[in-house]
Design an enzyme around this catalytic site. Structure first.
Site, short mmCIF file in Angstrom:
data_model
loop_
_atom_site.label_atom_id
_atom_site.label_comp_id
_atom_site.label_asym_id
_atom_site.label_seq_id
_atom_site.Cartn_x
_atom_site.Cartn_y
_atom_site.Cartn_z
N GLY A 90 -43.05 -43.95 -3.79
CA GLY A 90 -41.74 -44.54 -3.63
C GLY A 90 -40.86 -44.43 -4.86
N HIS A 91 -41.27 -43.61 -5.80
CA HIS A 91 -40.55 -43.58 -7.09
C HIS A 91 -40.36 -42.15 -7.56
CE1 HIS A 91 -39.64 -45.12 -11.21
NE2 HIS A 91 -39.31 -46.19 -10.54
N PHE A 92 -39.63 -41.37 -7.16
CA PHE A 92 -38.63 -41.37 -6.11
C PHE A 92 -38.93 -40.21 -5.18
CE2 PHE A 92 -36.55 -43.41 -9.72
CZ PHE A 92 -36.01 -44.53 -9.14
#
Length: 101
Positions: A19-21
């Site tokens: 989730g990053h990124f």
């Protein structure tokens, strides 16, 4: 003052990248702090819990597969100053306070 150095290659499949990124993965600063705390704990023979972050600066993004060099230096106060480099590029710096004995 004593010093220690550690080398860590960021796993390309590190779970933080999910989730990053998406599409352009960057190592979150908390992952770099976690590694610094783990290395400090190994160096001092203390568990990697209850450490305090005195300060932290994130200077350059880090991607999957990069090799990082952590340099730790024991301060007269008992704390640890750390720097993180990727080759000649400064990545992060800060200070850690170990848990009270």
């Amino acid at each position: 003052m004593s010093t220690a150095e550690y080398r860590w290659t960021v796993p390309v499949d590190h779970p933080a990248f999910a989730g990053h990124f998406p599409g352009q993965p960057i190592v979150p600063g908390v992952v770099l702090l976690d590694q610094a705390v783990l290395f400090a704990g190994q160096w001092l023979g203390q568990p990697a819990i209850a450490w305090q972050i005195g300060n932290a600066k994130f200077l350059s993004p880090v991607g999957p597969g990069e090799t990082l060099f952590f340099a730790l230096q024991r301060k007269a106060s008992g704390g640890i100053a750390f720097t993180v480099q990727a080759a000649e590029r400064a990545v992060a710096s800060g200070s850690l306070t170990p848990p009270a004995a």
